[in-house]
Design an enzyme around this catalytic site. Structure first.
Site, PDB file in Angstrom:
ATOM      1  N   HIS A   5      39.408  54.181  16.766  1.00  0.00           N
ATOM      2  CA  HIS A   5      39.274  55.571  16.300  1.00  0.00           C
ATOM      3  C   HIS A   5      38.032  55.650  15.423  1.00  0.00           C
ATOM      4  O   HIS A   5      37.930  54.940  14.418  1.00  0.00           O
ATOM      5  CB  HIS A   5      40.505  56.006  15.500  1.00  0.00           C
ATOM      6  CG  HIS A   5      40.265  57.258  14.703  1.00  0.00           C
ATOM      7  ND1 HIS A   5      39.837  58.442  15.287  1.00  0.00           N
ATOM      8  CD2 HIS A   5      40.348  57.518  13.371  1.00  0.00           C
ATOM      9  CE1 HIS A   5      39.687  59.358  14.350  1.00  0.00           C
ATOM     10  NE2 HIS A   5      39.976  58.821  13.170  1.00  0.00           N
TER      11      HIS A   5
ATOM     12  N   GLU B  39      46.627  56.142  10.012  1.00  0.00           N
ATOM     13  CA  GLU B  39      46.784  56.508  11.422  1.00  0.00           C
ATOM     14  C   GLU B  39      47.570  55.451  12.197  1.00  0.00           C
ATOM     15  O   GLU B  39      47.700  55.544  13.412  1.00  0.00           O
ATOM     16  CB  GLU B  39      45.410  56.704  12.094  1.00  0.00           C
ATOM     17  CG  GLU B  39      44.473  57.673  11.401  1.00  0.00           C
ATOM     18  CD  GLU B  39      44.907  59.132  11.478  1.00  0.00           C
ATOM     19  OE1 GLU B  39      46.074  59.400  11.804  1.00  0.00           O
ATOM     20  OE2 GLU B  39      44.069  60.001  11.177  1.00  0.00           O
TER      21      GLU B  39
ATOM     22  N   TYR C  68      29.013  56.262  34.968  1.00  0.00           N
ATOM     23  CA  TYR C  68      29.676  55.294  34.098  1.00  0.00           C
ATOM     24  C   TYR C  68      30.758  55.938  33.240  1.00  0.00           C
ATOM     25  O   TYR C  68      31.753  55.302  32.896  1.00  0.00           O
ATOM     26  CB  TYR C  68      28.630  54.562  33.241  1.00  0.00           C
ATOM     27  CG  TYR C  68      28.964  53.096  33.068  1.00  0.00           C
ATOM     28  CD1 TYR C  68      29.350  52.315  34.168  1.00  0.00           C
ATOM     29  CD2 TYR C  68      28.922  52.491  31.831  1.00  0.00           C
ATOM     30  CE1 TYR C  68      29.679  50.987  34.009  1.00  0.00           C
ATOM     31  CE2 TYR C  68      29.248  51.161  31.661  1.00  0.00           C
ATOM     32  CZ  TYR C  68      29.632  50.418  32.759  1.00  0.00           C
ATOM     33  OH  TYR C  68      29.964  49.103  32.593  1.00  0.00           O
TER      34      TYR C  68
ATOM     35  N   HIS D 177      37.529  66.312  14.257  1.00  0.00           N
ATOM     36  CA  HIS D 177      37.861  65.061  13.572  1.00  0.00           C
ATOM     37  C   HIS D 177      37.107  63.857  14.154  1.00  0.00           C
ATOM     38  O   HIS D 177      36.298  63.241  13.463  1.00  0.00           O
ATOM     39  CB  HIS D 177      39.391  64.870  13.654  1.00  0.00           C
ATOM     40  CG  HIS D 177      39.925  63.648  13.001  1.00  0.00           C
ATOM     41  ND1 HIS D 177      41.256  63.438  12.759  1.00  0.00           N
ATOM     42  CD2 HIS D 177      39.315  62.519  12.558  1.00  0.00           C
ATOM     43  CE1 HIS D 177      41.444  62.277  12.174  1.00  0.00           C
ATOM     44  NE2 HIS D 177      40.278  61.692  12.039  1.00  0.00           N
TER      45      HIS D 177
ATOM     46  N   HIS E 120      34.657  58.332  13.823  1.00  0.00           N
ATOM     47  CA  HIS E 120      34.085  59.662  13.591  1.00  0.00           C
ATOM     48  C   HIS E 120      32.610  59.593  13.987  1.00  0.00           C
ATOM     49  O   HIS E 120      31.755  60.075  13.248  1.00  0.00           O
ATOM     50  CB  HIS E 120      34.177  60.048  12.120  1.00  0.00           C
ATOM     51  CG  HIS E 120      35.556  60.091  11.556  1.00  0.00           C
ATOM     52  ND1 HIS E 120      35.802  60.389  10.235  1.00  0.00           N
ATOM     53  CD2 HIS E 120      36.778  59.889  12.122  1.00  0.00           C
ATOM     54  CE1 HIS E 120      37.119  60.356  10.007  1.00  0.00           C
ATOM     55  NE2 HIS E 120      37.721  60.044  11.136  1.00  0.00           N
TER      56      HIS E 120
HETATM   57  O1  LIG Z   1      40.025  60.813   9.240  1.00  0.00           O
HETATM   58  C1  LIG Z   1      40.818  60.131   8.571  1.00  0.00           C
HETATM   59  O2  LIG Z   1      41.087  60.333   7.378  1.00  0.00           O
HETATM   60  C2  LIG Z   1      41.472  58.936   9.266  1.00  0.00           C
HETATM   61  O3  LIG Z   1      41.738  59.297  10.595  1.00  0.00           O
HETATM   62  C3  LIG Z   1      40.452  57.831   9.273  1.00  0.00           C
HETATM   63  O4  LIG Z   1      39.568  57.826  10.107  1.00  0.00           O
HETATM   64  C4  LIG Z   1      40.493  56.801   8.219  1.00  0.00           C
HETATM   65  O5  LIG Z   1      41.791  56.615   7.691  1.00  0.00           O
HETATM   66  P1  LIG Z   1      42.283  55.176   7.261  1.00  0.00           P
HETATM   67  O6  LIG Z   1      42.307  54.308   8.494  1.00  0.00           O
HETATM   68  O7  LIG Z   1      43.631  55.374   6.650  1.00  0.00           O
HETATM   69  O8  LIG Z   1      41.271  54.644   6.276  1.00  0.00           O
HETATM   70 ZN   LIG Z   2      39.757  59.782  11.349  1.00  0.00          ZN
END
Ligand SMILES: O=C(O)[C@@H](O)C(=O)COP(=O)(O)O
Ligand SMILES: [Zn+2]
Length: 210
Positions: A93, A74, A120, A160, A95
């Protein structure tokens, strides 16, 4: 901060996210601007709980690897956001569970996935735009985020996870934690009648800033 201090902070924050259940397995990635020509990013496939200072990737603004392991897939969208928004200095980023659950709901408002019901949320991120689903690592995510990089700090990637920016790594992390907590409250309140903040209450918070 020196490069080493930024690297140590990234390792520490990654471990903290991992230990508190914000990330599992190899999911998620972090980055921070080191200077106007270089960005530090987590290596692809790495667990945020086991990052190593010497393996973190340093990229130039064209994506060339200057140091460390192969960068996150990413990193294209991370670099795109830095190029587009000079005020964006760090990106998280994840999950994380509640925000990712939210990202899987149908019928989200693309301009703001969660209507405000706590101050907030407004003070830290304001709104959270929704990016349509694309395969992780695809150039379309970078294009969509680039188009919106100047118009928000938080973005939900449909089906995602979440992308959150900040003035530095700590700020981006705090913004992410606030968002995840708000999403947790949102699901906790399902079936209850939520009193959302009124437009005037939201405007008042926006005018006062953080
Ligand atoms: O969801 C995905 O595969 C990527 O967005 C992620 O979170 C992890 O990918 P890398 O940073 O390449 O490990
Ligand atoms: Zn991801």
């Amino acid at each position: 901060m020196t490069d080493l201090e930024q690297k140590e902070l990234m390792v520490q924050l990654g471990r903290s996210f991992y230990e508190r259940g914000y990330s599992v397995g190899g999911a998620g990635n972090l980055s921070v601007r080191l200077d106007e020509n270089r960005v530090l990013v987590t290596p692809t496939g790495s667990s945020l709980g086991r990052l190593k200072v010497e393996r973190l990737s340093v990229l130039d603004m064209d994506g060339n690897v200057l140091e460390g392991d192969k960068p996150s897939k990413e990193s294209v969208f991370h670099l795109e956001m830095y190029r587009k928004n000079p005020k964006c200095n760090a990106i998280v980023h994840l999950h994380c569970t509640y925000l990712t659950a939210l990202s899987c709901l149908q019928g989200l408002d693309p301009t703001n996935a969660m209507k405000a019901f706590t101050p907030y949320y407004v003070m830290r991120v304001g709104k959270m735009q929704v990016i349509p689903y694309y395969r992780p690592g695809s150039p379309e995510i970078a294009r969509e985020l680039s188009e919106r990089a100047l118009s928000g700090k938080a973005f939900l990637l449909a089906n995602h996870g979440v992308v959150v920016t900040g003035a530095d790594l700590l700020d981006a992390s705090d913004n992410t934690e606030e968002l995840e907590e708000t999403a947790k409250l949102f699901f906790t309140l399902q079936g209850q009648k939520i009193r959302y903040l009124t437009d005037d209450e939201v405007k008042d918070l926006e005018n006062r800033g953080k």
